[in-house]
Scaffold this motif. Sequence first.
Motif, PDB file in Angstrom:
ATOM      1  N   ASN A 165       0.820  -1.210   0.000  1.00 35.75           N
ATOM      2  CA  ASN A 165       0.000   0.000   0.000  1.00 35.75           C
ATOM      3  C   ASN A 165       0.855   1.260   0.000  1.00 35.75           C
ATOM      4  O   ASN A 165       0.502   2.256  -0.631  1.00 35.75           O
ATOM      5  CB  ASN A 165      -0.930  -0.006   1.220  1.00 35.75           C
ATOM      6  N   LYS A 170       1.371  -4.508  -5.552  1.00 31.91           N
ATOM      7  CA  LYS A 170       0.321  -5.448  -5.182  1.00 31.91           C
ATOM      8  C   LYS A 170       0.930  -6.737  -4.619  1.00 31.91           C
ATOM      9  O   LYS A 170       2.004  -7.164  -5.036  1.00 31.91           O
ATOM     10  CB  LYS A 170      -0.563  -5.788  -6.392  1.00 31.91           C
ATOM     11  N   THR A 263      -5.149 -14.864  -6.307  1.00 26.71           N
ATOM     12  CA  THR A 263      -5.772 -13.558  -6.460  1.00 26.71           C
ATOM     13  C   THR A 263      -4.750 -12.468  -6.176  1.00 26.71           C
ATOM     14  O   THR A 263      -3.721 -12.724  -5.530  1.00 26.71           O
ATOM     15  CB  THR A 263      -6.971 -13.399  -5.502  1.00 26.71           C
ATOM     16  N   THR A 266      -6.521  -5.836  -3.698  1.00 29.27           N
ATOM     17  CA  THR A 266      -7.055  -4.549  -4.132  1.00 29.27           C
ATOM     18  C   THR A 266      -6.860  -3.550  -2.999  1.00 29.27           C
ATOM     19  O   THR A 266      -6.471  -3.917  -1.891  1.00 29.27           O
ATOM     20  CB  THR A 266      -8.548  -4.659  -4.463  1.00 29.27           C
ATOM     21  N   ARG A 267      -7.134  -2.298  -3.263  1.00 29.73           N
ATOM     22  CA  ARG A 267      -6.910  -1.260  -2.246  1.00 29.73           C
ATOM     23  C   ARG A 267      -7.872  -1.373  -1.078  1.00 29.73           C
ATOM     24  O   ARG A 267      -7.622  -0.793  -0.015  1.00 29.73           O
ATOM     25  CB  ARG A 267      -7.039   0.133  -2.882  1.00 29.73           C
ATOM     26  N   ASP A 269      -8.810  -4.352   0.182  1.00 29.10           N
ATOM     27  CA  ASP A 269      -8.601  -5.647   0.828  1.00 29.10           C
ATOM     28  C   ASP A 269      -7.955  -5.496   2.195  1.00 29.10           C
ATOM     29  O   ASP A 269      -7.133  -4.616   2.428  1.00 29.10           O
ATOM     30  CB  ASP A 269      -7.694  -6.537  -0.039  1.00 29.10           C
ATOM     31  N   ARG A 277     -10.953 -14.620  -0.933  1.00 27.59           N
ATOM     32  CA  ARG A 277     -11.111 -14.631  -2.388  1.00 27.59           C
ATOM     33  C   ARG A 277     -10.236 -15.713  -3.027  1.00 27.59           C
ATOM     34  O   ARG A 277     -10.675 -16.436  -3.921  1.00 27.59           O
ATOM     35  CB  ARG A 277     -10.770 -13.254  -2.962  1.00 27.59           C
TER      36      ARG A 277
END
Length: 296
Positions: A165, A170, A263, A266-267, A269, A277
């Motif tokens: 982050n 990612k 997976t 995402t921002r 998560d 997921r």
Amino acid sequence: MQTLNLVNTDHVEFNAFTLFDTQDHQENNRKLALAEQLQTSLELNSILNIFAMEAARFVEFTGLYFKSDAISGEMRGSKLARKERLFELKINNRYIGTLSYAINKPMSLATFNKLKKLHKLLVHPLNNAMLYQQALSLAMQDGLTGLGNRRQYDQQLKRAMHHANRQGSKVGLIVCDLNKFKAVNDSFGHHIGDQVLINFANALSECVRDSESLFRFGGDEFAIIVEDACEQTLTIIESRIHHAVSCDTLLNNYKVSASLGSTLMTRIDNEDTLFERADSHLYQQKLKQPCRLSVI
């Protein structure tokens, strides 16, 4: 950098009378204060920082380093110098590691002997730090495969997501389990089941880079944390895993294959949503597997 291999090979035993054998009460008080400060931490670098402040009274050095077979550390701000003076540290004639000073000026014999005496205050805190780190490592390790366990996974995933982050990158997560593993355990016993798990762990290890981390949660459940990941990275790793499993003789003999779910974070998560997921994708893959047949 030139290295001078001058080592301390004396039999080192903890003896308060030899540590405080001087009539200089002020010096004895300094040693006592140092001994107390060295006991305040089990973190190797912190211990070296504390000791360096006292050692600096006797010698100028730009770096202080400790190295053993299991652990290594250094004083904060350590820099290499033209020479290195090495001391072999022992407890009751048992080698625990090497302490080295980075120096630009020659060290006198008198200074060398003073440092040897100071090291008697250092060896036990160092040894305690080493034992503590070993205990931490065992607490974070799966006993069968040597991979990280669920506790280490939780810590590392949290750290990796926080770092991603901040950096705008990612984290990828791949979860794995084995198809037909229960049938192998039921038909051939836990000894064979354990060997299947070990072989699968080894196959996973062959498919990842040093920057990617492997974990076993228990049973036949495994996970891989992939930092600075993209969809292509995860696809490549999955392909490698399927290939490695298909090439493993033992896994083939018992008709064991792997299901994978992957997976990208995402921002929005957190650790739980990312895992859920990936686990959902794993479940979808398992539904595509043919009906399980008894192992022959």
